[in-house]
Scaffold this motif. Structure first.
Motif, PDB file in Angstrom:
ATOM      1  N   UNK A  49       7.286  -6.222   2.605  1.00 31.84           N
ATOM      2  CA  UNK A  49       6.498  -4.977   2.303  1.00 31.84           C
ATOM      3  C   UNK A  49       7.394  -3.728   2.358  1.00 31.84           C
ATOM      4  N   UNK A  50       6.748  -2.626   2.543  1.00 33.58           N
ATOM      5  CA  UNK A  50       7.518  -1.389   2.729  1.00 33.58           C
ATOM      6  C   UNK A  50       8.398  -1.615   3.715  1.00 33.58           C
ATOM      7  N   UNK A  51       8.353  -2.046   4.914  1.00 37.11           N
ATOM      8  CA  UNK A  51       9.489  -1.942   5.914  1.00 37.11           C
ATOM      9  C   UNK A  51      10.710  -2.741   5.430  1.00 37.11           C
ATOM     10  N   UNK A  71       4.302   0.046  -6.180  1.00 32.30           N
ATOM     11  CA  UNK A  71       3.666   0.877  -5.425  1.00 32.30           C
ATOM     12  C   UNK A  71       4.212   0.820  -3.835  1.00 32.30           C
ATOM     13  N   UNK A  72       4.911  -0.247  -3.730  1.00 32.87           N
ATOM     14  CA  UNK A  72       5.813  -0.579  -2.533  1.00 32.87           C
ATOM     15  C   UNK A  72       7.016   0.564  -2.632  1.00 32.87           C
ATOM     16  N   UNK A  73       7.456   0.547  -3.990  1.00 30.54           N
ATOM     17  CA  UNK A  73       8.776   1.500  -4.005  1.00 30.54           C
ATOM     18  C   UNK A  73       8.334   3.033  -3.754  1.00 30.54           C
ATOM     19  N   UNK A  74       7.160   3.246  -4.369  1.00 31.95           N
ATOM     20  CA  UNK A  74       6.813   4.575  -4.170  1.00 31.95           C
ATOM     21  C   UNK A  74       6.389   4.915  -2.866  1.00 31.95           C
ATOM     22  N   UNK A  75       5.683   4.201  -1.976  1.00 37.14           N
ATOM     23  CA  UNK A  75       5.425   4.403  -0.690  1.00 37.14           C
ATOM     24  C   UNK A  75       6.556   4.551   0.228  1.00 37.14           C
ATOM     25  N   UNK A 110      -4.272   0.455  -2.173  1.00 41.30           N
ATOM     26  CA  UNK A 110      -4.872   1.499  -1.319  1.00 41.30           C
ATOM     27  C   UNK A 110      -4.398   1.032   0.451  1.00 41.30           C
ATOM     28  N   UNK A 111      -4.424  -0.409   0.388  1.00 37.43           N
ATOM     29  CA  UNK A 111      -3.928  -0.435   1.950  1.00 37.43           C
ATOM     30  C   UNK A 111      -2.563   0.043   1.979  1.00 37.43           C
ATOM     31  N   UNK A 112      -1.497  -0.198   1.078  1.00 37.49           N
ATOM     32  CA  UNK A 112      -0.294   0.488   1.153  1.00 37.49           C
ATOM     33  C   UNK A 112      -0.508   2.078   1.314  1.00 37.49           C
ATOM     34  N   UNK A 113      -1.323   2.634   0.652  1.00 39.36           N
ATOM     35  CA  UNK A 113      -1.269   4.070   1.037  1.00 39.36           C
ATOM     36  C   UNK A 113      -1.921   4.447   2.134  1.00 39.36           C
ATOM     37  N   UNK A 114      -2.645   3.496   3.030  1.00 44.36           N
ATOM     38  CA  UNK A 114      -3.163   3.916   4.069  1.00 44.36           C
ATOM     39  C   UNK A 114      -2.414   3.504   5.435  1.00 44.36           C
ATOM     40  N   UNK A 115      -1.174   2.970   5.038  1.00 45.93           N
ATOM     41  CA  UNK A 115      -0.282   2.455   6.112  1.00 45.93           C
ATOM     42  C   UNK A 115       0.548   3.857   6.599  1.00 45.93           C
ATOM     43  N   UNK A 116       0.936   3.853   7.833  1.00 45.07           N
ATOM     44  CA  UNK A 116       1.778   4.825   8.445  1.00 45.07           C
ATOM     45  C   UNK A 116       2.897   5.454   7.516  1.00 45.07           C
ATOM     46  N   UNK A 167      -0.830 -10.924   4.803  1.00 49.25           N
ATOM     47  CA  UNK A 167      -0.211 -10.582   5.963  1.00 49.25           C
ATOM     48  C   UNK A 167      -0.571  -9.185   6.134  1.00 49.25           C
ATOM     49  N   UNK A 168      -1.479  -8.497   5.407  1.00 49.82           N
ATOM     50  CA  UNK A 168      -1.715  -7.014   5.659  1.00 49.82           C
ATOM     51  C   UNK A 168      -0.646  -5.960   5.098  1.00 49.82           C
ATOM     52  N   UNK A 169       0.244  -6.192   4.452  1.00 49.59           N
ATOM     53  CA  UNK A 169       1.411  -5.555   4.003  1.00 49.59           C
ATOM     54  C   UNK A 169       0.690  -4.881   2.530  1.00 49.59           C
TER      55      UNK A 169
END
Length: 427
Positions: free
Chosen positions: A393-395, A133-137, A83-89, A373-375
């Motif tokens: 993470x996503x970046x 989840x990271x791949x999807x985001x 859910x934290x990943x989903x909330x990212x920009x 780390x908040x990722x």
């Protein structure tokens, strides 16, 4: 006939292009549905994992068995991370720069998915939903090759995830994330450099080193997690004891657990004895580096560069900050290092000079983690110096593209273009 890994990779790329075309809200909805599904099926996941653990007990190392176990609060933590990943920009298509190349000719630099990722991992079934989840985001396709010791856990987690994708985005479908369950050997997967863009290994240093040496696909990750803590002459010993015990005992099999504690020689005596006692009372078996073995009577460490992944740790004496940093650079793996000191100048010097992916002051090495780390999660921790470093993470799953918009311009050997190369505002 079972689908080949090559066919799965090709389908994953096609599905990822459909995923990238979705509005951000729909990709966010996929992630939230995955989080909900994990919680809804927690009992089933734990039951499958228990069978994996029972089958593996006595057949794999204690470190591998620890990674295999899904503890009670892990599913909730996974859901929270997703859910934290989903909330990212929104990460895909983010405008990084805009340049007027010539009048009426504008060049945008935007973020873009890498393509198709191959993740090879031992045990660690919790890595599967994190990576997915990271791949999807980030809009990437995914191929997963898990260890046989986690077969049941991986199969159920994969099913829940692709079911969620198909439910929320039927146009993308289940092909976005492929789970390789055939007898394809790792060597065969590593030869798919024409259909896979990045491989991320998660497992033992033997696995990671082997993959790094046997593929043309770029590899992101780390082979060793030889993390250090340097206890400086100006250390608060209460902090030093708490941090060192936590860094070793909290999760000894993790790659961010401390493996060697360097202690300033001036602390030899009561202060060092109190640190040794705290570690031993916490169940840690101490081994000595060259100086500590002779001075403290500790059994000699297996080598100056050794990763225990257990409740064992090397203790060594150093003459000061310079020797500690030299020791870390000589015998470390560039993962995570920490200094315990109340001397701010020494701390700043350590943070500036130590060449590792993560460098801390008065904090446990266990904080080196994507979730902390908040990722939201991590695909792994990279000690490479190209593309991404530290918890990824996503970046770390994005690259860039250039988009140009013109009004009919042609190059004509640059005679017909008046280049302006003027930076433009992003808005």
């Amino acid at each position: 006939m079972a689908e080949s890994a090559r066919e799965m990779a090709v389908k994953a790329r096609a599905a990822s292009r459909q995923l990238q075309a979705l509005p951000s809200e729909q990709r966010v909805a996929i992630l939230n549905r995955i989080a909900d599904s994990l919680l809804e099926h927690e009992a089933a996941i734990m039951a499958e994992n228990a069978q994996d653990v029972e089958a593996a007990t006595g057949k794999v190392s204690d470190a591998l068995l620890q990674r295999l176990v899904l503890k009670h609060n892990k599913i909730q933590q996974l859901a929270d991370g997703i859910r934290a990943i989903a909330k990212q920009e929104e990460p895909v298509g983010r405008l990084l720069s805009r340049l007027e190349v010539a009048e009426g000719l504008v060049l945008d630099k935007v973020t873009s998915p890498i393509g198709v990722l191959l993740i090879i991992f031992e045990a660690r079934p919790d890595a599967l939903p994190q990576i997915a989840s990271l791949a999807i985001r980030s809009g990437n396709g995914l191929l997963l090759k898990g260890g046989k010791e986690a077969t049941r856990s991986n199969a159920l987690l994969h099913k829940l995830i692709v079911d969620a994708v198909a439910e929320v985005a039927p146009g993308v479908g289940r092909d976005l994330i492929g789970l390789v369950t055939s007898r394809d050997e790792i060597d065969e997967l590593l030869r798919l450099h024409d259909v896979i863009d990045l491989v991320i290994p998660r497992g033992s240093n033997q696995l990671v080193s082997y993959i790094q040496q046997h593929t043309k696909i770029p590899v992101l990750g780390h082979a060793d997690g030889i993390c250090h803590i340097y206890v400086d002459a100006a250390a608060d010993m209460d902090k030093a004891r708490r941090i060192c015990v936590d860094a070793k005992v909290d999760y000894p099999a993790a790659c961010n657990a401390v493996e060697k504690i360097l202690v300033h020689e001036s602390l030899a005596g009561d202060k060092l004895d109190s640190l040794v006692k705290a570690l031993q009372e916490a169940g840690v078996t101490l081994h000595g580096g060259e100086r500590a073995a002779a001075t403290l009577g500790l059994p000699a460490a297996p080598s100056a560069r050794h990763e225990y992944s257990s409740l064992d740790c090397t203790l060594e004496l150093v003459s000061g900050l310079d020797q500690a940093i030299d020791h870390i650079h000589t015998h470390g793996s560039g993962h995570t290092e920490s200094i315990i000191t109340e001397d701010q100048a020494a701390a700043d010097d350590f943070l500036r000079r130590v060449d590792s992916a993560c460098v801390f002051h008065n904090a446990s090495t266990r904080f080196s983690d994507g979730y902390r780390f908040g990722l939201g999660a991590e695909v792994g921790i990279s000690t490479a110096r190209i593309h991404a470093r530290g918890p990824v993470g996503v970046e770390g799953l994005l690259t860039t593209r250039y988009l140009m918009r013109g009004t009919g311009q042609t190059v004509e050997k640059d005679k017909g273009v008046a280049y302006t190369h003027r930076q433009m505002p992003l808005a």
